[in-house]
Write a protein that holds these residues in place. Structure first.
Motif, short mmCIF file in Angstrom:
data_model
loop_
_atom_site.label_atom_id
_atom_site.label_comp_id
_atom_site.label_asym_id
_atom_site.label_seq_id
_atom_site.Cartn_x
_atom_site.Cartn_y
_atom_site.Cartn_z
N LEU A 220 69.00 45.36 -42.27
CA LEU A 220 67.66 45.89 -42.01
C LEU A 220 67.01 45.39 -40.72
N TYR A 221 67.49 44.24 -40.20
CA TYR A 221 66.84 43.66 -39.03
C TYR A 221 67.81 43.57 -37.86
N LYS A 222 67.37 44.03 -36.71
CA LYS A 222 68.21 43.98 -35.53
C LYS A 222 67.73 42.94 -34.53
N GLY A 223 66.50 43.01 -34.11
CA GLY A 223 65.98 42.05 -33.14
C GLY A 223 66.55 42.27 -31.75
N LYS A 224 66.42 41.29 -30.91
CA LYS A 224 66.92 41.39 -29.54
C LYS A 224 68.44 41.41 -29.53
N SER A 225 68.99 42.14 -28.57
CA SER A 225 70.45 42.24 -28.45
C SER A 225 70.89 41.72 -27.09
N PHE A 226 72.11 41.25 -27.03
CA PHE A 226 72.65 40.77 -25.76
C PHE A 226 74.16 40.95 -25.77
N HIS A 227 74.77 40.89 -24.58
CA HIS A 227 76.21 40.99 -24.42
C HIS A 227 76.76 39.66 -23.91
N ILE A 228 78.01 39.42 -24.23
CA ILE A 228 78.68 38.21 -23.75
C ILE A 228 79.46 38.57 -22.50
N GLY A 229 79.15 37.94 -21.38
CA GLY A 229 79.86 38.21 -20.14
C GLY A 229 79.40 39.51 -19.50
N HIS A 230 80.08 39.87 -18.41
CA HIS A 230 79.70 41.05 -17.65
C HIS A 230 80.81 42.09 -17.57
N VAL A 231 82.02 41.71 -18.01
CA VAL A 231 83.15 42.63 -17.94
C VAL A 231 83.65 42.91 -19.34
N HIS A 232 83.70 44.18 -19.71
CA HIS A 232 84.18 44.57 -21.02
C HIS A 232 85.39 45.47 -20.82
N MET A 233 86.56 44.90 -20.98
CA MET A 233 87.81 45.55 -20.56
C MET A 233 88.05 46.88 -21.25
N LEU A 234 87.74 46.96 -22.54
CA LEU A 234 88.14 48.14 -23.29
C LEU A 234 86.97 49.04 -23.66
N GLU A 235 85.81 48.76 -23.11
CA GLU A 235 84.63 49.50 -23.54
C GLU A 235 84.78 51.00 -23.28
N ASN A 236 85.27 51.36 -22.13
CA ASN A 236 85.36 52.78 -21.80
C ASN A 236 86.79 53.31 -21.81
N SER A 237 87.77 52.45 -21.54
CA SER A 237 89.13 52.92 -21.37
C SER A 237 89.87 53.16 -22.66
N ILE A 238 89.65 52.33 -23.68
CA ILE A 238 90.41 52.47 -24.91
C ILE A 238 89.55 52.87 -26.09
N ILE A 239 88.40 52.22 -26.29
CA ILE A 239 87.60 52.47 -27.48
C ILE A 239 86.43 53.41 -27.17
N LYS A 240 86.39 54.45 -27.90
CA LYS A 240 85.29 55.40 -27.79
C LYS A 240 84.31 55.09 -28.91
#
Length: 348
Positions: free
Chosen positions: A154-174
């Motif tokens: 039920l609760y999300k709050g602030k979100s953040f990412h670890i690092g600046h490069v996400h290898m598979l974000e666009n190339s493998i996982i949709k």
């Protein structure tokens, strides 16, 4: 000699750490395969067909001379064992992973011991023992876990990412999320697994052979999943296997993860007791969360971190209380006791 003794004493810990590493890799591969369009029930069928082939030699070698009375009652409980522990639990879990994230799914699975305890209490298999310290810790752990789960949902709050490069974000996982539907699927999977633990008690009363019981359960589950899958999708493309990540994930889960869970957990239970393997489950949750964030670029929210921490605290409180009291579930033999604590679902 001291190093050898240290290694021998550490083997159960190393076995559980290895199991969590295998499970973490499985969760990440599964997420990619499902998001690339793998049909869930085809995945379940092929995985357990491979697992059957891996477990069959153990059944024929270690239990070849043991009496096997496959009565109607035995077949009934094998059928229920398969449908609750694999066909529904695993299938619903895969749909939940596809619609949410591997981290969220792993967090939900930590609720299974709590739900099982609630069901066992309702059906009179276990007692609350409210006047004992162990009973109070179990109740407290249950409440804490439920609070953590509600916060995660039920609760999300602030979100953040670890690092600046996400290898598979666009190339493998949709990315493909449907949080409401996925949450319902995961909770339904947890309920099915909780019922499966209770079904185990009845199965072991009439059929205590662990290897044969596992092999027959996998065969029945593969047949059930085939029927279920054909009702949902009869297209050739959904069932066709190709030399890709989906096939690699199926082979890895069926030939490596499932047998490893069965063998490592049963061996560890024999060495350290039934509660010991459960203590390591939160490690997989933490590993999945950070791996998914680093590799896939999934965001980490304050709500998920807070919820995970509370669920883990509640789980350890519950397990501590469980450890302080004798096991009260009726089991016919030592072998049967081992099987009842070796959830195939851990290989989800």
């Amino acid at each position: 000699m001291e190093m050898k003794n240290l290694f021998m004493a550490s083997r159960p810990v190393l076995a559980m750490l290895l199991l969590q590493a295998l499970g973490t890799a499985m969760q990440l591969l599964l997420k990619v395969a499902l998001n690339k369009g793998a049909f869930v029930y085809a995945f379940v069928v092929y995985r357990h067909a491979i697992a059957t082939v891996c477990v069959a030699p153990l059944a024929f070698f270690f239990e070849r001379n043991k009496e096997k009375k496959l009565t109607f009652e035995v077949w009934f409980w094998l059928f229920m064992n398969a449908i609750t522990g694999v066909t529904m639990a695993v299938g619903l879990f895969y749909y939940g992973v596809r619609d949410t994230t591997a981290t969220f799914a792993s967090n939900m699975i930590n609720l299974v011991p709590i739900i099982t305890f609630a069901f066992s209490t309702v059906f009179g298999i276990e007692k609350l023992l409210l006047k004992t310290k162990a009973g109070k810790m179990k109740i407290a752990g249950t409440i804490i876990c439920l609070v953590g789960a509600l916060i995660t949902i039920l609760y999300k709050g602030k979100s953040f990412h670890i690092g600046h490069v996400h290898m598979l974000e666009n190339s493998i996982i949709k990315k493909r999320t449907h949080w409401a539907r996925g949450t319902v699927m995961l909770l339904s999977s947890c309920l099915s697994l909780a019922i499966w633990y209770i079904v185990q008690v009845e199965l072991l009363k009439v059929f205590p052979l662990k290897y044969w019981g596992t092999m027959l359960t996998f065969i029945i589950a593969a047949a059930q999943s085939t029927v279920m899958g054909l009702c949902l999708n009869r297209s050739k493309a959904a069932w066709q296997l190709e030399w890709n990540l989906q096939l690699a994930t199926i082979i890895y889960s069926g030939a490596v993860v499932t047998p490893a869970i069965f063998l490592l957990v049963s061996w560890t239970v024999k060495k350290r007791g039934p509660t010991f393997p459960s203590v390591f489950n939160p490690l997989a949750l933490i590993a999945v969360a950070f791996s998914e964030a680093l590799i896939f670029g999934e965001e980490i929210s304050l709500g998920s971190l807070l919820g995970m921490s509370i669920v883990i605290a509640g789980l350890y409180s519950f397990l501590w209380g469980r450890r302080q009291e004798p096991v009260v579930l009726p089991r016919p033999s030592g072998a049967a006791r081992e099987v009842s604590r070796v959830p195939e679902s851990a290989g989800l």
